[in-house]
Design an enzyme around this catalytic site. Structure first.
Site, PDB file in Angstrom:
ATOM      1  N   TYR A 276      16.911 117.651  44.303  1.00 14.92           N
ATOM      2  CA  TYR A 276      15.858 117.085  45.141  1.00 14.92           C
ATOM      3  C   TYR A 276      16.417 116.563  46.454  1.00 14.92           C
ATOM      4  O   TYR A 276      17.607 116.293  46.574  1.00 14.92           O
ATOM      5  CB  TYR A 276      15.152 115.943  44.397  1.00 14.92           C
ATOM      6  N   CYS A 277      15.503 116.383  47.379  1.00 14.38           N
ATOM      7  CA  CYS A 277      15.817 115.826  48.691  1.00 14.38           C
ATOM      8  C   CYS A 277      16.607 114.535  48.518  1.00 14.38           C
ATOM      9  O   CYS A 277      16.200 113.708  47.709  1.00 14.38           O
ATOM     10  CB  CYS A 277      14.511 115.542  49.423  1.00 14.38           C
ATOM     11  N   PRO A 278      17.695 114.264  49.197  1.00 15.17           N
ATOM     12  CA  PRO A 278      18.170 115.043  50.357  1.00 15.17           C
ATOM     13  C   PRO A 278      19.244 116.080  50.016  1.00 15.17           C
ATOM     14  O   PRO A 278      19.866 116.602  50.920  1.00 15.17           O
ATOM     15  CB  PRO A 278      18.792 113.944  51.229  1.00 15.17           C
TER      16      PRO A 278
ATOM     17  N   PHE B 110      19.510 113.807  40.116  1.00 13.78           N
ATOM     18  CA  PHE B 110      19.449 113.014  41.344  1.00 13.78           C
ATOM     19  C   PHE B 110      20.628 112.034  41.347  1.00 13.78           C
ATOM     20  O   PHE B 110      20.883 111.365  40.360  1.00 13.78           O
ATOM     21  CB  PHE B 110      18.112 112.273  41.477  1.00 13.78           C
TER      22      PHE B 110
END
Lengths: 76, 160
Positions: free
Chosen positions: A13-15, B100
């Protein structure tokens, strides 16, 4: 479309797709094309905007089964 | 090439979610070719404290404050649903599930792209925190005039 190098950012996912793209672009020569694979829908807007900010060229973004393929040409 | 465009971010908060947002923005700016400076002040100092060791300070009140407000990128709580640490654990798990990065990893990426870290000396003085308490990635220690000098030249100035 043919690319000189491919970057697989599926699952990120971003970034992070932008981070990996920025890293890879440093290695490429002007005129070379990088293909970025991503399943983060944000990439559709983010990649053209990142290219605009950095002076690179976002050639096209294709979508297939939830995976986006962005082709970016190193400029300048 | 002309001078690089600039961006500043004041990190006032010491929570994981807010730190993530701040680093995400900093990285976005830095990878887009901007010169980014992050000013860590007040609770935000917790983000750049070392994870290991104790925080040395003088006086009983400061000692207590630094004991209760230990900080360190690994220890930042969530601003919502902290639930005595259970919320933090859950959020870290959710983030890990989708690959993440945590605060520390984003901090390393920010550094890789040249983001500058400045720690606020006023907050350090009030809370009794010395330079030794911070990670070596901190570039400088300064105050409001330094922030404003940077902010004046910047197109983007954010407060998190």
């Amino acid at each position: 479309m043919k690319a000189d190098e491919t970057l697989d950012c599926v699952g990120l996912y971003c970034p992070m797709p932008i981070v990996h793209t920025a890293r890879k672009m440093k290695e490429l020569k002007t005129g070379q094309v990088l293909e970025i694979l991503s399943d983060d829908e944000g990439i559709k807007e983010d990649m053209p905007n990142w290219c605009k900010a950095t002076g690179n060229e976002c050639l096209v973004i294709q979508e297939e089964k939830g995976v986006y393929r962005a082709f970016v040409k190193k400029s300048g | 090439m002309a001078d690089k465009e600039k961006m500043t971010i004041i990190v006032f908060s010491g929570e994981m979610d807010k730190a993530l947002a701040a680093f995400n923005l900093a990285i976005g700016g830095a990878t887009s070719g901007m010169e980014v400076t992050m000013f860590f002040t007040f609770w935000g100092l917790n983000v750049i404290k070392k994870n290991e060791g104790g925080i040395e300070s003088k006086g009983i009140m400061r000692k207590m404050l630094n004991f209760m407000n230990r900080g360190g990128a690994k220890r930042l709580p969530l601003s919502k649903f902290h639930m005595l640490g259970m919320g933090d654990w859950m959020m870290k798990k959710l983030m890990k599930d989708v690959n993440f990065p945590h605060v520390e990893e984003l901090m390393a990426v920010a550094k890789e792209f040249g983001v500058k870290f400045v720690a606020c000396t006023t907050s350090m003085g009030i809370m009794g925190i010395s330079k030794d308490a911070f990670i070596p990635e901190v570039d400088s220690f300064a105050g409001v005039a330094t922030y404003l000098a940077d902010a004046k030249e910047s197109k983007i100035n954010l407060f998190v």
